[in-house]
Design a protein around this motif. Structure first.
Motif, PDB file in Angstrom:
ATOM      1  N   PRO A  56      15.724   8.915  19.878  1.00  0.00           N
ATOM      2  CA  PRO A  56      15.970   9.982  18.614  1.00  0.00           C
ATOM      3  C   PRO A  56      15.979  11.373  19.081  1.00  0.00           C
ATOM      4  O   PRO A  56      16.732  12.449  18.725  1.00  0.00           O
ATOM      5  CB  PRO A  56      14.682   9.630  18.138  1.00  0.00           C
ATOM      6  N   ALA A  57      15.354  11.694  20.523  1.00  0.00           N
ATOM      7  CA  ALA A  57      15.497  13.240  20.953  1.00  0.00           C
ATOM      8  C   ALA A  57      16.903  13.416  21.282  1.00  0.00           C
ATOM      9  O   ALA A  57      17.491  14.695  21.031  1.00  0.00           O
ATOM     10  CB  ALA A  57      14.514  13.065  22.162  1.00  0.00           C
ATOM     11  N   MET A  58      17.522  12.554  21.668  1.00  0.00           N
ATOM     12  CA  MET A  58      19.038  12.555  22.424  1.00  0.00           C
ATOM     13  C   MET A  58      19.797  12.675  21.238  1.00  0.00           C
ATOM     14  O   MET A  58      20.892  13.429  20.792  1.00  0.00           O
ATOM     15  CB  MET A  58      19.481  11.748  23.406  1.00  0.00           C
ATOM     16  N   GLU A  59      19.589  11.755  19.930  1.00  0.00           N
ATOM     17  CA  GLU A  59      20.349  11.767  18.822  1.00  0.00           C
ATOM     18  C   GLU A  59      20.371  13.131  18.051  1.00  0.00           C
ATOM     19  O   GLU A  59      21.384  13.397  17.406  1.00  0.00           O
ATOM     20  CB  GLU A  59      20.300  10.376  18.136  1.00  0.00           C
ATOM     21  N   GLY A  60      18.967  13.527  18.162  1.00  0.00           N
ATOM     22  CA  GLY A  60      18.744  14.544  17.240  1.00  0.00           C
ATOM     23  C   GLY A  60      19.456  15.880  17.882  1.00  0.00           C
ATOM     24  O   GLY A  60      19.520  16.883  17.008  1.00  0.00           O
ATOM     25  N   THR A  61      19.990  16.081  18.859  1.00  0.00           N
ATOM     26  CA  THR A  61      20.564  17.317  19.238  1.00  0.00           C
ATOM     27  C   THR A  61      21.985  17.495  18.648  1.00  0.00           C
ATOM     28  O   THR A  61      22.494  18.758  18.416  1.00  0.00           O
ATOM     29  CB  THR A  61      20.859  17.260  20.905  1.00  0.00           C
ATOM     30  N   GLY A  62      22.673  16.662  18.398  1.00  0.00           N
ATOM     31  CA  GLY A  62      23.999  16.691  17.299  1.00  0.00           C
ATOM     32  C   GLY A  62      25.028  16.997  18.543  1.00  0.00           C
ATOM     33  O   GLY A  62      26.279  17.675  18.038  1.00  0.00           O
ATOM     34  N   ALA A  63      24.743  16.949  19.826  1.00  0.00           N
ATOM     35  CA  ALA A  63      25.643  17.582  20.789  1.00  0.00           C
ATOM     36  C   ALA A  63      26.311  16.397  21.460  1.00  0.00           C
ATOM     37  O   ALA A  63      26.059  15.218  21.484  1.00  0.00           O
ATOM     38  CB  ALA A  63      25.181  18.526  21.803  1.00  0.00           C
ATOM     39  N   GLU A  64      27.056  16.642  22.417  1.00  0.00           N
ATOM     40  CA  GLU A  64      27.654  15.850  23.205  1.00  0.00           C
ATOM     41  C   GLU A  64      27.384  16.194  24.844  1.00  0.00           C
ATOM     42  O   GLU A  64      27.437  17.296  25.164  1.00  0.00           O
ATOM     43  CB  GLU A  64      29.234  15.760  23.023  1.00  0.00           C
ATOM     44  N   TRP A  66      26.349  16.904  28.378  1.00  0.00           N
ATOM     45  CA  TRP A  66      25.099  17.353  29.120  1.00  0.00           C
ATOM     46  C   TRP A  66      24.367  17.865  28.060  1.00  0.00           C
ATOM     47  O   TRP A  66      22.820  17.919  28.259  1.00  0.00           O
ATOM     48  CB  TRP A  66      25.362  18.522  30.220  1.00  0.00           C
ATOM     49  N   MET A  67      24.525  18.797  26.978  1.00  0.00           N
ATOM     50  CA  MET A  67      23.758  19.208  26.065  1.00  0.00           C
ATOM     51  C   MET A  67      23.029  18.272  25.153  1.00  0.00           C
ATOM     52  O   MET A  67      22.093  18.466  24.547  1.00  0.00           O
ATOM     53  CB  MET A  67      24.500  20.224  25.121  1.00  0.00           C
ATOM     54  N   SER A  68      23.586  16.934  25.106  1.00  0.00           N
ATOM     55  CA  SER A  68      23.007  15.950  24.437  1.00  0.00           C
ATOM     56  C   SER A  68      21.772  15.488  25.043  1.00  0.00           C
ATOM     57  O   SER A  68      20.811  14.887  24.525  1.00  0.00           O
ATOM     58  CB  SER A  68      23.965  14.736  24.177  1.00  0.00           C
ATOM     59  N   VAL A  69      21.585  15.660  26.575  1.00  0.00           N
ATOM     60  CA  VAL A  69      20.445  14.892  27.294  1.00  0.00           C
ATOM     61  C   VAL A  69      19.662  16.158  27.765  1.00  0.00           C
ATOM     62  O   VAL A  69      18.492  15.724  28.120  1.00  0.00           O
ATOM     63  CB  VAL A  69      21.059  14.086  28.346  1.00  0.00           C
ATOM     64  N   MET A  70      19.844  17.251  27.760  1.00  0.00           N
ATOM     65  CA  MET A  70      19.205  18.397  28.388  1.00  0.00           C
ATOM     66  C   MET A  70      17.759  18.489  27.586  1.00  0.00           C
ATOM     67  O   MET A  70      16.854  18.663  28.249  1.00  0.00           O
ATOM     68  CB  MET A  70      19.959  19.752  28.336  1.00  0.00           C
ATOM     69  N   ASN A 139      15.423  14.531   8.965  1.00  0.00           N
ATOM     70  CA  ASN A 139      16.328  14.233   9.577  1.00  0.00           C
ATOM     71  C   ASN A 139      17.075  12.616   9.737  1.00  0.00           C
ATOM     72  O   ASN A 139      15.981  11.743   9.470  1.00  0.00           O
ATOM     73  CB  ASN A 139      15.813  14.369  11.173  1.00  0.00           C
ATOM     74  N   THR A 140      18.177  12.483   9.778  1.00  0.00           N
ATOM     75  CA  THR A 140      18.632  11.125   9.731  1.00  0.00           C
ATOM     76  C   THR A 140      18.388  10.088  10.946  1.00  0.00           C
ATOM     77  O   THR A 140      18.401   8.813  10.755  1.00  0.00           O
ATOM     78  CB  THR A 140      20.153  11.051   9.552  1.00  0.00           C
ATOM     79  N   TYR A 141      17.985  10.764  11.895  1.00  0.00           N
ATOM     80  CA  TYR A 141      17.674   9.872  13.066  1.00  0.00           C
ATOM     81  C   TYR A 141      15.987   9.636  13.479  1.00  0.00           C
ATOM     82  O   TYR A 141      15.765   8.852  14.244  1.00  0.00           O
ATOM     83  CB  TYR A 141      18.149  10.707  14.322  1.00  0.00           C
ATOM     84  N   ILE A 142      15.450  10.071  12.394  1.00  0.00           N
ATOM     85  CA  ILE A 142      13.858   9.688  12.279  1.00  0.00           C
ATOM     86  C   ILE A 142      13.503   9.551  10.771  1.00  0.00           C
ATOM     87  O   ILE A 142      13.605  10.426   9.992  1.00  0.00           O
ATOM     88  CB  ILE A 142      12.982  10.802  12.906  1.00  0.00           C
ATOM     89  N   SER A 143      13.312   8.199  10.510  1.00  0.00           N
ATOM     90  CA  SER A 143      12.779   7.851   9.236  1.00  0.00           C
ATOM     91  C   SER A 143      11.180   7.741   9.253  1.00  0.00           C
ATOM     92  O   SER A 143      10.560   7.704  10.173  1.00  0.00           O
ATOM     93  CB  SER A 143      13.302   6.752   8.695  1.00  0.00           C
ATOM     94  N   MET A 144      10.610   7.718   7.991  1.00  0.00           N
ATOM     95  CA  MET A 144       9.152   7.513   7.862  1.00  0.00           C
ATOM     96  C   MET A 144       8.978   6.173   8.008  1.00  0.00           C
ATOM     97  O   MET A 144       7.943   6.121   8.760  1.00  0.00           O
ATOM     98  CB  MET A 144       8.985   7.606   6.256  1.00  0.00           C
ATOM     99  N   LEU A 208      12.414  19.880  17.769  1.00  0.00           N
ATOM    100  CA  LEU A 208      11.925  18.554  17.710  1.00  0.00           C
ATOM    101  C   LEU A 208      12.405  17.670  18.902  1.00  0.00           C
ATOM    102  O   LEU A 208      11.677  16.825  19.386  1.00  0.00           O
ATOM    103  CB  LEU A 208      12.443  17.978  16.401  1.00  0.00           C
ATOM    104  N   PRO A 209      13.735  17.586  19.558  1.00  0.00           N
ATOM    105  CA  PRO A 209      14.230  16.974  20.339  1.00  0.00           C
ATOM    106  C   PRO A 209      13.433  17.359  21.764  1.00  0.00           C
ATOM    107  O   PRO A 209      13.050  16.337  22.447  1.00  0.00           O
ATOM    108  CB  PRO A 209      15.789  17.366  20.464  1.00  0.00           C
ATOM    109  N   TYR A 210      12.693  18.526  21.929  1.00  0.00           N
ATOM    110  CA  TYR A 210      11.909  18.782  22.836  1.00  0.00           C
ATOM    111  C   TYR A 210      10.544  18.196  23.015  1.00  0.00           C
ATOM    112  O   TYR A 210      10.154  17.696  23.833  1.00  0.00           O
ATOM    113  CB  TYR A 210      11.859  20.351  23.226  1.00  0.00           C
ATOM    114  N   LEU A 211      10.190  18.246  21.631  1.00  0.00           N
ATOM    115  CA  LEU A 211       8.776  17.917  21.463  1.00  0.00           C
ATOM    116  C   LEU A 211       8.529  16.254  21.585  1.00  0.00           C
ATOM    117  O   LEU A 211       7.879  15.721  21.975  1.00  0.00           O
ATOM    118  CB  LEU A 211       8.178  18.216  20.113  1.00  0.00           C
ATOM    119  N   LEU A 212       9.704  15.700  21.010  1.00  0.00           N
ATOM    120  CA  LEU A 212       9.788  13.976  20.993  1.00  0.00           C
ATOM    121  C   LEU A 212       9.781  13.696  22.480  1.00  0.00           C
ATOM    122  O   LEU A 212       9.134  12.764  22.922  1.00  0.00           O
ATOM    123  CB  LEU A 212      11.206  13.585  20.338  1.00  0.00           C
TER     124      LEU A 212
END
Length: 259
Positions: A56-64, A66-70, A139-144, A208-212
């Protein structure tokens, strides 16, 4: 609101039920069972780190690229070093081999054992809190449902953890009620860490991506530094490996089906 309460409470309930085993299991836990349960807990934590946090952290960046995994890479390493710091400044004792770590202290073995489990539980509470924050943000990449699935998985692995704390305390001569209370309280840090993380993450949604991934790194530190080595010491190490596999698969299934 109901989902939040359930997700926050489940891990602590799991620890409490596990600690209650002290009232029903008179002979204590064998080393074989302890290693299997510790391996199981490790497997759950690794699967949760991957499916519930890092992906979810990588999906939540919305980037492609290197920036998707940084953010995931930075947060993961920060979580590792955070737990490393706690490990160095907190006196605690390993579950099976009785080895003490951290600064010298006059604390009893019981207190050090409880502190060790408390250290294990901090990243788990953080993981629940940050996934709840993501779910509340819409966020669509994290549901309840995904946040609750993570909480269920942690609650399942907390059950044996509660027993692993309370049973040796009883064997060491503590009363039933004292053993149960210490085993239960060792998990009290989880809802506290979850609430604190939830409150902080709610106000820093862009992070959130960093915190996850931070929570994932903290959990992986516990697995590699504490849990896996304990399953591999001495005989019956294969049972720890089997327990790891079962825990990993169970958490993977929970996250995919419920998340």
């Amino acid at each position: 609101m109901e989902g939040i309460v359930i997700a926050l409470a489940l891990p602590f309930v799991g620890t409490t039920l596990g600690a209650a085993c002290v009232y029903f299991m008179k002979k204590g836990l064998s080393v074989v069972l302890e290693k299997t349960l510790i391996g199981f807990a490790a497997g759950v934590m690794v699967a949760a780190s991957v499916w519930s946090l890092l992906i979810p952290a990588m999906e939540g960046t919305g980037a492609e690229g290197w920036m998707s995994v940084m953010p995931a890479a930075v947060g993961f390493m920060a979580g590792i070093f955070f737990l490393l710091l706690l490990d160095r400044i907190t006196p605690h004792q390993h579950l099976l081999d009785g080895e003490s770590e951290g600064p010298r202290s006059s604390l009893s073995r019981t207190a050090k054992l409880a502190l060790a489990v408390t250290l294990h539980n901090i990243p788990e509470g953080m993981a629940v809190g940050v996934t709840l924050a993501g779910a509340l943000d819409g966020n669509t990449y994290i549901s309840m449902a995904g946040a609750i699935a993570l909480s269920v998985g942690i609650a399942i692995q907390n059950f044996p953890e509660g027993a692993i704390v309370s049973m040796p305390l009883r064997t060491a001569g503590n009363s039933l009620n004292r053993s149960f209370a210490i085993g239960t309280l060792s998990g009290a840090v989880e809802p506290v860490a979850a609430v604190v993380t939830l409150l902080c993450a709610t106000y820093v949604v862009p992070l959130l991506p960093y915190l996850l991934s931070f929570a994932a790194g903290a959990m992986m530190y516990v697995v590699v530094e504490e849990l896996v080595p304990e399953t591999q010491q001495g005989s019956h190490s294969n049972l720890g490996t089997i327990g790891f596999a079962v825990g990993f698969v169970l958490m993977m299934i929970l996250d995919v089906l419920l998340g």
